[in-house]
Design a protein around this motif. Structure first.
Motif, PDB file in Angstrom:
ATOM      1  N   PHE A 120      69.599  70.915  40.424  1.00 24.85           N
ATOM      2  CA  PHE A 120      68.917  69.624  40.506  1.00 24.85           C
ATOM      3  C   PHE A 120      69.815  68.577  41.153  1.00 24.85           C
ATOM      4  O   PHE A 120      69.356  67.753  41.950  1.00 24.85           O
ATOM      5  CB  PHE A 120      68.474  69.160  39.120  1.00 24.85           C
ATOM      6  CG  PHE A 120      67.120  69.675  38.711  1.00 24.85           C
ATOM      7  CD1 PHE A 120      65.986  69.340  39.440  1.00 24.85           C
ATOM      8  CD2 PHE A 120      66.972  70.492  37.609  1.00 24.85           C
ATOM      9  CE1 PHE A 120      64.735  69.809  39.070  1.00 24.85           C
ATOM     10  CE2 PHE A 120      65.724  70.969  37.236  1.00 24.85           C
ATOM     11  CZ  PHE A 120      64.598  70.634  37.979  1.00 24.85           C
ATOM     12  N   GLU A 121      71.077  68.592  40.814  1.00 25.57           N
ATOM     13  CA  GLU A 121      72.020  67.632  41.404  1.00 25.57           C
ATOM     14  C   GLU A 121      72.105  67.829  42.918  1.00 25.57           C
ATOM     15  O   GLU A 121      72.184  66.858  43.671  1.00 25.57           O
ATOM     16  CB  GLU A 121      73.398  67.800  40.765  1.00 25.57           C
ATOM     17  CG  GLU A 121      73.468  67.276  39.339  1.00 25.57           C
ATOM     18  CD  GLU A 121      74.825  67.521  38.702  1.00 25.57           C
ATOM     19  OE1 GLU A 121      75.616  68.308  39.275  1.00 25.57           O
ATOM     20  OE2 GLU A 121      75.098  66.924  37.642  1.00 25.57           O
TER      21      GLU A 121
ATOM     22  N   GLN B  60      69.709  69.022  44.821  1.00 24.16           N
ATOM     23  CA  GLN B  60      68.444  68.557  45.402  1.00 24.16           C
ATOM     24  C   GLN B  60      68.371  67.039  45.428  1.00 24.16           C
ATOM     25  O   GLN B  60      67.845  66.450  46.377  1.00 24.16           O
ATOM     26  CB  GLN B  60      67.265  69.131  44.613  1.00 24.16           C
ATOM     27  CG  GLN B  60      67.054  70.621  44.860  1.00 24.16           C
ATOM     28  CD  GLN B  60      65.822  71.139  44.169  1.00 24.16           C
ATOM     29  OE1 GLN B  60      65.561  70.840  43.002  1.00 24.16           O
ATOM     30  NE2 GLN B  60      65.044  71.936  44.887  1.00 24.16           N
ATOM     31  N   ILE B  61      68.902  66.400  44.390  1.00 24.39           N
ATOM     32  CA  ILE B  61      68.946  64.931  44.357  1.00 24.39           C
ATOM     33  C   ILE B  61      69.831  64.406  45.478  1.00 24.39           C
ATOM     34  O   ILE B  61      69.478  63.447  46.182  1.00 24.39           O
ATOM     35  CB  ILE B  61      69.455  64.439  42.980  1.00 24.39           C
ATOM     36  CG1 ILE B  61      68.432  64.769  41.890  1.00 24.39           C
ATOM     37  CG2 ILE B  61      69.709  62.924  43.016  1.00 24.39           C
ATOM     38  CD1 ILE B  61      68.963  64.604  40.481  1.00 24.39           C
ATOM     39  N   SER B  62      70.964  65.058  45.652  1.00 22.51           N
ATOM     40  CA  SER B  62      71.881  64.670  46.722  1.00 22.51           C
ATOM     41  C   SER B  62      71.232  64.839  48.091  1.00 22.51           C
ATOM     42  O   SER B  62      71.359  63.981  48.971  1.00 22.51           O
ATOM     43  CB  SER B  62      73.155  65.509  46.626  1.00 22.51           C
ATOM     44  OG  SER B  62      74.039  65.197  47.679  1.00 22.51           O
TER      45      SER B  62
ATOM     46  N   LYS C  38      68.628  62.024  48.627  1.00 20.60           N
ATOM     47  CA  LYS C  38      69.271  60.749  48.964  1.00 20.60           C
ATOM     48  C   LYS C  38      69.759  60.753  50.413  1.00 20.60           C
ATOM     49  O   LYS C  38      69.602  59.754  51.136  1.00 20.60           O
ATOM     50  CB  LYS C  38      70.433  60.477  48.016  1.00 20.60           C
ATOM     51  CG  LYS C  38      70.012  60.188  46.587  1.00 20.60           C
ATOM     52  CD  LYS C  38      71.228  59.973  45.698  1.00 20.60           C
ATOM     53  CE  LYS C  38      70.826  59.628  44.264  1.00 20.60           C
ATOM     54  NZ  LYS C  38      72.014  59.427  43.400  1.00 20.60           N
TER      55      LYS C  38
ATOM     56  N   ILE D 207      62.447  66.489  40.560  1.00 21.03           N
ATOM     57  CA  ILE D 207      63.745  66.047  41.087  1.00 21.03           C
ATOM     58  C   ILE D 207      63.996  64.583  40.734  1.00 21.03           C
ATOM     59  O   ILE D 207      65.085  64.210  40.297  1.00 21.03           O
ATOM     60  CB  ILE D 207      63.798  66.243  42.620  1.00 21.03           C
ATOM     61  CG1 ILE D 207      63.763  67.740  42.964  1.00 21.03           C
ATOM     62  CG2 ILE D 207      65.056  65.595  43.209  1.00 21.03           C
ATOM     63  CD1 ILE D 207      63.588  68.020  44.442  1.00 21.03           C
ATOM     64  N   ILE D 208      62.970  63.766  40.905  1.00 19.93           N
ATOM     65  CA  ILE D 208      63.102  62.331  40.599  1.00 19.93           C
ATOM     66  C   ILE D 208      63.351  62.119  39.110  1.00 19.93           C
ATOM     67  O   ILE D 208      64.150  61.265  38.710  1.00 19.93           O
ATOM     68  CB  ILE D 208      61.843  61.566  41.057  1.00 19.93           C
ATOM     69  CG1 ILE D 208      61.723  61.613  42.585  1.00 19.93           C
ATOM     70  CG2 ILE D 208      61.901  60.105  40.588  1.00 19.93           C
ATOM     71  CD1 ILE D 208      60.424  61.062  43.122  1.00 19.93           C
TER      72      ILE D 208
ATOM     73  N   CYS E 164      64.955  63.938  37.174  1.00 18.06           N
ATOM     74  CA  CYS E 164      66.335  64.297  36.841  1.00 18.06           C
ATOM     75  C   CYS E 164      67.352  63.362  37.498  1.00 18.06           C
ATOM     76  O   CYS E 164      68.556  63.535  37.323  1.00 18.06           O
ATOM     77  CB  CYS E 164      66.615  65.736  37.282  1.00 18.06           C
ATOM     78  SG  CYS E 164      65.689  66.967  36.348  1.00 18.06           S
ATOM     79  N   SER E 165      66.868  62.392  38.248  1.00 22.52           N
ATOM     80  CA  SER E 165      67.765  61.442  38.912  1.00 22.52           C
ATOM     81  C   SER E 165      67.906  60.177  38.080  1.00 22.52           C
ATOM     82  O   SER E 165      67.349  60.086  36.976  1.00 22.52           O
ATOM     83  CB  SER E 165      67.216  61.089  40.298  1.00 22.52           C
ATOM     84  OG  SER E 165      66.053  60.280  40.172  1.00 22.52           O
ATOM     85  N   GLU E 166      68.599  59.182  38.614  1.00 18.81           N
ATOM     86  CA  GLU E 166      68.773  57.911  37.900  1.00 18.81           C
ATOM     87  C   GLU E 166      67.590  56.968  38.097  1.00 18.81           C
ATOM     88  O   GLU E 166      67.559  55.863  37.528  1.00 18.81           O
ATOM     89  CB  GLU E 166      70.067  57.216  38.356  1.00 18.81           C
ATOM     90  CG  GLU E 166      70.037  56.697  39.789  1.00 18.81           C
ATOM     91  CD  GLU E 166      70.559  57.703  40.806  1.00 18.81           C
ATOM     92  OE1 GLU E 166      71.124  57.276  41.816  1.00 18.81           O
ATOM     93  OE2 GLU E 166      70.400  58.924  40.567  1.00 18.81           O
TER      94      GLU E 166
ATOM     95  N   LEU F  35      62.416  54.715  43.083  1.00 24.07           N
ATOM     96  CA  LEU F  35      63.268  55.384  44.073  1.00 24.07           C
ATOM     97  C   LEU F  35      63.147  54.728  45.448  1.00 24.07           C
ATOM     98  O   LEU F  35      64.154  54.313  46.046  1.00 24.07           O
ATOM     99  CB  LEU F  35      62.876  56.868  44.173  1.00 24.07           C
ATOM    100  CG  LEU F  35      63.420  57.644  45.383  1.00 24.07           C
ATOM    101  CD1 LEU F  35      64.924  57.854  45.247  1.00 24.07           C
ATOM    102  CD2 LEU F  35      62.686  58.963  45.545  1.00 24.07           C
TER     103      LEU F  35
END
Length: 371
Positions: free
Chosen positions: A260-261, A263-265, A268, A301-302, A304-306, A313
């Motif tokens: 997940f990290e 995919q988040i990266s 972004k 994905i969202i 699991c993000s901030e 987002l």
């Protein structure tokens, strides 16, 4: 007062004409908005009829209008609920009209069991009592009053739940909410409760324990009804409807935190490089197609993000881009905002202040000389 009643009927008729000729005419939301206007037209027409000789010739017209007060909160709830499903109508929804149907049947049964002359005589006597501020207390009036209040509170509460649910879904699927969110309905319900439901309560209390002339209260209610018709229809005619993507039945693969990290990266990096956020109509479905993934996967994905949701987002990236341009250029603030995907000045100013803690102009003047 007949002139004001005519204005109210005219507003609703014009709104129905506009609604039926628009591209959204086939949507259930539009049809319910038309139904709401029909209810209001009938109510205002009853006020006109009861002051004419027509009512004396057809006494049943003197007994039906109060039942209409059982419909307002129900049809407004139906409109709120339809925003989540603009294409379908479930037959079981008709069960919500049961209190009105029961009230209508009771009125008809009473009419059939009482001679016309007696109905007219009682109506004239009631008007004379109203003019002399005499109490009109009956158990029937008290029961009707309580039923109207209870039903109104229940359905207004249900409407608020539906609108909050609808807005929550919008935040997860759209980056701009101009003319598609329904906050105006929440405000409208607040106005309805304070400016219409409260006068109804006063009307019935005064009906039983006269304090002021009941006809004055009635005139106030008519004016408020016309005002509400204008407010409701002006918002409905500018409301844009969106189809909320249906939930997928496909189960997501179990992924590790590291996946997940990554995919988040990647998400972004893609937003920074391609600047998809500059599209004012960017949606979850559209962005997921750019990324070549399923909308449900992007949602995960969202989550699991901030970021709180899709709306947060995209608007975070818009604001960050705008901050840089405010300090590196002399372009007008709103042109910068529009170029970065905002389509509403009020939304931009609100979001910028929420995220940065100050207005765009203050931010520029404070940091431009130090950058």
């Amino acid at each position: 007062m007949n002139f004001i009643l005519g204005i109210g009927i005219g507003i609703s008729l014009l709104a129905i004409f506009q609604l039926m000729k628009e591209k959204n005419a086939k949507l259930i939301s539009t049809k319910i908005a038309v139904l709401i206007n029909i209810v209001w037209i009938v109510r205002l027409a009853f006020f006109l009829i009861k002051d004419s000789e027509i009512a004396l010739k057809f006494p049943i017209l003197l007994m039906l209008d109060q039942n209409l007060l059982l419909l307002d909160s129900v049809v407004l709830w139906m409109y709120s609920k339809s925003l989540l499903n603009t294409a379908k109508f479930k037959v079981k929804t008709l069960l919500n009209f049961l209190p009105f149907i029961i009230g209508f049947l009771i009125s008809v049964a009473t009419y059939l069991s009482v001679p016309n002359e007696l109905i007219v005589e009682q109506y004239i006597k009631m008007n004379n009592n109203i003019s002399s501020n005499k109490s009109l207390f009956t158990i029937d009036v008290l029961v009707l009053f309580l039923v109207i209040i209870i039903i109104s509170i229940i359905y207004f509460s249900k409407s608020i739940v539906e609108i909050k649910k609808y807005n929550s879904i919008l935040y997860n699927h759209f980056s701009s909410l101009k003319n598609i969110n329904a906050n105006w309905i929440l405000k409208f319900h607040g106005l309805w409760i304070s400016l219409f439901l409260i006068p109804i309560i006063l009307y019935f209390i005064n009906y039983m324990y006269p304090i002021i002339n009941i006809k004055i209260l009635l005139s106030i209610m008519i004016i408020i009804q016309v005002l509400f018709s204008f407010i409701f229809n002006s918002n409905v005619l500018s409301q844009n409807y969106v189809r909320i993507p249906e939930k997928s039945n496909i189960k997501q693969d179990n992924k590790s935190i590291k996946e997940f990290e990554e995919q988040i990266s990647k998400l972004k990096k893609t937003l920074n490089t391609n600047k998809y956020y500059q599209d004012e109509n960017l949606s979850l479905v559209k962005l997921s197609s750019y990324l070549n993934i399923k909308p449900t996967e992007l949602t995960e994905i969202i989550k699991c993000s901030e970021f709180e949701n899709f709306y947060d987002l995209i608007n975070t990236y818009r604001i960050e881009s705008i901050k840089k341009e405010l300090l590196s250029s002399t372009e007008q603030i709103m042109i910068i905002a529009y170029n970065n995907g905002f389509n509403s000045k009020s939304a931009f100013n609100r979001i910028f202040k929420d995220k940065i803690g100050q207005t765009p102009s203050n931010y520029r003047s404070l940091y431009k000389n130090t950058s």
